[in-house]
Design an enzyme around this catalytic site. Structure first.
Site, PDB file in Angstrom:
ATOM      1  N   ARG B  20      37.901 -16.715 -13.381  1.00 34.45           N
ATOM      2  CA  ARG B  20      38.496 -16.887 -14.022  1.00 34.45           C
ATOM      3  C   ARG B  20      38.962 -17.722 -15.088  1.00 34.45           C
ATOM      4  NH1 ARG B  20      44.733 -14.723 -14.310  1.00 34.45           N
ATOM      5  NH2 ARG B  20      44.848 -14.091 -12.025  1.00 34.45           N
ATOM      6  N   SER B  47      45.426 -13.981 -19.409  1.00 34.84           N
ATOM      7  CA  SER B  47      44.665 -13.451 -18.291  1.00 34.84           C
ATOM      8  C   SER B  47      43.193 -14.070 -17.743  1.00 34.84           C
ATOM      9  CB  SER B  47      44.415 -11.766 -18.422  1.00 34.84           C
ATOM     10  OG  SER B  47      46.707 -11.465 -17.905  1.00 34.84           O
ATOM     11  N   GLU B  68      38.729  -3.277 -28.181  1.00 31.84           N
ATOM     12  CA  GLU B  68      37.843  -3.895 -27.703  1.00 31.84           C
ATOM     13  C   GLU B  68      36.260  -3.685 -28.263  1.00 31.84           C
ATOM     14  OE1 GLU B  68      39.835  -1.975 -26.101  1.00 31.84           O
ATOM     15  OE2 GLU B  68      40.862  -3.930 -25.227  1.00 31.84           O
ATOM     16  N   PHE B  93      36.870  -2.680 -19.984  1.00 31.72           N
ATOM     17  CA  PHE B  93      37.447  -2.904 -20.992  1.00 31.72           C
ATOM     18  C   PHE B  93      35.667  -3.385 -22.394  1.00 31.72           C
ATOM     19  CE2 PHE B  93      41.775  -3.645 -20.111  1.00 31.72           C
ATOM     20  CZ  PHE B  93      41.350  -2.017 -20.281  1.00 31.72           C
ATOM     21  N   HIS B 119      38.944 -10.520 -14.536  1.00 29.02           N
ATOM     22  CA  HIS B 119      38.903  -8.988 -14.062  1.00 29.02           C
ATOM     23  C   HIS B 119      37.786  -7.844 -13.409  1.00 29.02           C
ATOM     24  CE1 HIS B 119      42.916 -11.275 -15.607  1.00 29.02           C
ATOM     25  NE2 HIS B 119      43.439 -11.075 -14.641  1.00 29.02           N
ATOM     26  N   ASP B 127      46.406  -3.463 -10.385  1.00 34.02           N
ATOM     27  CA  ASP B 127      45.949  -2.730 -11.506  1.00 34.02           C
ATOM     28  C   ASP B 127      45.853  -0.997 -11.447  1.00 34.02           C
ATOM     29  OD1 ASP B 127      47.840  -4.148 -13.099  1.00 34.02           O
ATOM     30  OD2 ASP B 127      46.138  -4.887 -14.338  1.00 34.02           O
ATOM     31  N   ARG B 177      39.736 -12.072 -11.563  1.00 37.69           N
ATOM     32  CA  ARG B 177      41.130 -12.506 -10.931  1.00 37.69           C
ATOM     33  C   ARG B 177      41.386 -13.130  -9.775  1.00 37.69           C
ATOM     34  NH1 ARG B 177      45.465  -9.746  -9.003  1.00 37.69           N
ATOM     35  NH2 ARG B 177      47.595 -10.824  -9.955  1.00 37.69           N
TER      36      ARG B 177
END
Lengths: 283, 323
Positions: B20, B47, B68, B93, B119, B127, B177
């Protein structure tokens, strides 16, 4: 009073009548389709494709043109009829074989000339129209975007995501038009899922709201002009229409949302439309 | 072969970079070079690393909020307007929450939207399962018109992002990530649809993508100590799959192990099995997340828990011994 001349108005009414006739013949030929919602939006399409939008079938990719998204993609036959009236599709579209690639059940931008965006899954078109409006704004050539939604479609949450975002970005080159015919597949919109008060909702989302008789081409033209005069926020036309408009036995009847038309029904429907076109049944 | 230079695999302690990070950097460079590049994010730009682009090009950046579905639709509309939109959010998402928008408004109309989803996989870590996409490769690769890319490291990410900008049509790029070691050889050039042989070998082909590539390289080193010569393939484009390179490795080795930070169903392993069962049936073992959801935990611990380790790849190879 509309700024349109009496002649212009007559021309738009004729286009609307021809859109209705072609829609029904196309649905009859294919043995499937959505008559009710095609007839309800015929006058709106007649205005948009009958001169309101800056489009040119000879230059379909013209920079700075206006754009149209049929969010309620199931009214595809009415869109094809309107595109045929505007010169994007052949005038004798009803003589195309029913399985012709132009006549997809829902609009496909790769298969049908003049279709800017493939649609069909309800609730997605306004987001796309918003993106187009943002692109047109960045381009700076004055293009505007018109998105035609069904009122049943307003059940979809994404519509309200897009509504929020369009006001947030202050896109004033975006006009949503809600074909508010009051019916969806399972019945009255208010009985299936209460979306009223629509005007207050759109206002609260930051939109300029114009309420209009969506079956009156002159009033629709005028409402679009009103929308255009408002800057700094998007506009929505809440266009009150009659589902099945123009054919007595289809008007206001939810069962005509999606239904094949028999030969005798088509004959009766066309006879009615013809008499209205000639002034016989007009209010 | 020049590739032999890299045959030792990622050296312990070598600098690691999250893909990322490389994405955020590449995006800024793209923004400078290409005025048609616009970026959309669903309130995760710190992020997803699109924040750097947002700072430099505020007029070409849209934070659409936590929405989204609208993110994907708006990106589609911008593409229709002739721009090259990059739409970013977490993979769970992008591919999951907005699946129908990706299908109907991007893939089906064949629009030039680049979905850069960060991610991905279990290395999201703390998470937990709701934010760990283990099925996004599967969801994206079944869509007609969609190109699916899973870069293995920072170098490949940067190149893939820039290549995607010039590649006409929808692209899904899967990013992570968690920092990963560099695995691409010197002078590497990413090409859509081209797998790279990072290490030659005749006994087993380790076919990997993303973080799986460094695991495969380490496993190959362990296998070498046991006298097993493993080939390592970096299949960074899952779709279109580089059938030639994969089939040829399967032919040479006769055994294949796939390694990916994704469900063993429908991802790289699934794609390789589909290909080989038709073109060159050989024994295949799939190392990945074994059809369960993830959970919270430190990334490296989660990799171990779900068997994404060189040791587990070695076991998979040994399991096939004697066939």
């Amino acid at each position: 009073m509309t700024g349109l001349s009496a002649g212009d108005l007559e021309r738009l009414k004729t286009i609307a009548a021809r859109i209705r006739r072609k829609s029904l013949v196309l649905i009859f030929n294919r043995g499937s389709g959505h008559p009710g919602g095609s007839l309800s939006c015929a006058d709106i399409l007649a205005v948009l494709y009958g001169g309101y939008m800056y489009v040119d079938p000879a230059r379909p990719d013209m920079r700075g043109r206006d754009h149209f998204v049929l969010c309620k993609g199931h009214a595809s036959m009415a869109l094809y009829a309107a595109l045929s009236e505007a010169g994007f599709l052949p005038d004798d579209i009803t003589s195309l074989p029913p399985d012709h690639q132009y006549l997809q059940g829902h609009p496909d931008r790769w298969k049908t000339p003049g279709v800017e965006m493939s649609t069909g899954s309800l609730g997605q078109g306004l987001s796309v129209a918003l993106g187009m409006a943002l692109a047109a704004r960045l381009d700076g050539c004055g293009g505007r975007v018109f998105a035609l939604l069904g009122d049943g479609e307003l059940d979809e949450g994404q519509v309200w995501e897009a509504a929020m975002a369009a006001a947030n970005y202050r896109v004033d080159n975006l006009v949503a038009i809600v074909d508010r015919n009051g019916l969806q597949i399972m019945g009255r919109t208010g009985e299936v899922m209460e979306t009223e008060p629509l005007s207050a909702k759109w206002s609260a989302f930051g939109w300029n709201v114009v309420e209009v008789d969506g079956n009156d081409p002159g009033a629709v033209w005028e409402a679009l002009d009103l929308a255009r005069s408002v800057t700094g926020r998007p506009s929505v036309l809440l266009a009150k229409t009659v589902k099945g408009k123009g054919v007595s036995f289809m008007e206001g009847r939810p069962e005509w949302h999606a239904k094949a038309i028999s030969a005798s029904e088509l004959e009766r429907a066309l006879a009615e439309l013809e008499s209205r076109e000639k002034g016989g049944g007009c209010e | 072969m020049t590739h032999e230079l890299n045959a030792r695999g990622p050296a312990a302690g070598s600098p690691k970079t999250a893909t990322r990070e490389a994405y955020g950097k590449a995006l800024v460079e793209l923004g400078r070079a290409r005025p048609d590049v616009v970026v959309l994010d669903a309130d995760l730009s710190k992020s997803t690393m699109t924040a750097r682009f947002a700072r430099e090009f505020p007029d070409r950046f849209y934070n659409v909020g936590i929405a989204e579905q609208n993110l994907m639709g708006t990106a589609a509309g911008l593409a229709l307007g002739g721009l090259t939109p990059f739409a970013s959010t977490f993979a769970v998402f992008a591919a999951g929450r907005a699946y129908d928008q990706v299908r109907q408004s991007i893939a089906y109309p064949g629009l030039n939207v680049k979905i850069c989803a960060t991610h991905a996989g279990i290395t999201v870590g703390a998470d937990g399962a709701t934010h760990q996409a283990i099925e996004d490769i599967a969801l994206m690769r079944v869509l007609p018109n969609m190109t699916v890319i899973v870069p293995a490291d920072d170098v490949e990410t940067e190149q893939a992002v820039k290549t995607a900008a010039s590649h006409e049509g929808p692209v899904y790029i899967r990013l992570g990530r968690h920092p990963v070691p560099r695995v691409t050889p010197e002078g590497y050039e990413f090409e859509v649809g081209k797998a790279t042989v990072l290490r030659q070998g005749d006994d087993v082909a380790l076919v990997a993508c993303g973080i799986g590539v460094s695991i495969a390289l380490s496993a190959a080193e362990m296998l070498a100590a046991r006298g097993i010569r493993a080939a390592v393939l970096n299949v960074s484009t899952i779709k279109p799959l580089d059938a030639r390179t994969i089939v040829s490795a399967a032919e040479r080795c006769g055994r294949v192990v796939t390694i990916e930070e994704h469900s063993t169903i429908g991802g790289l392993g699934g794609a390789v099995c589909e290909l080989l069962s038709e073109r060159r049936p050989v024994a295949v073992r799939r190392v990945g997340v074994p059809d369960v959801f993830g959970q919270s935990g430190p990334p490296d611990e989660l990799l171990r828990f779900y068997g994404l380790t060189p040791e587990n790849v070695v076991s998979a190879v040994e399991e096939m011994e004697g066939r």
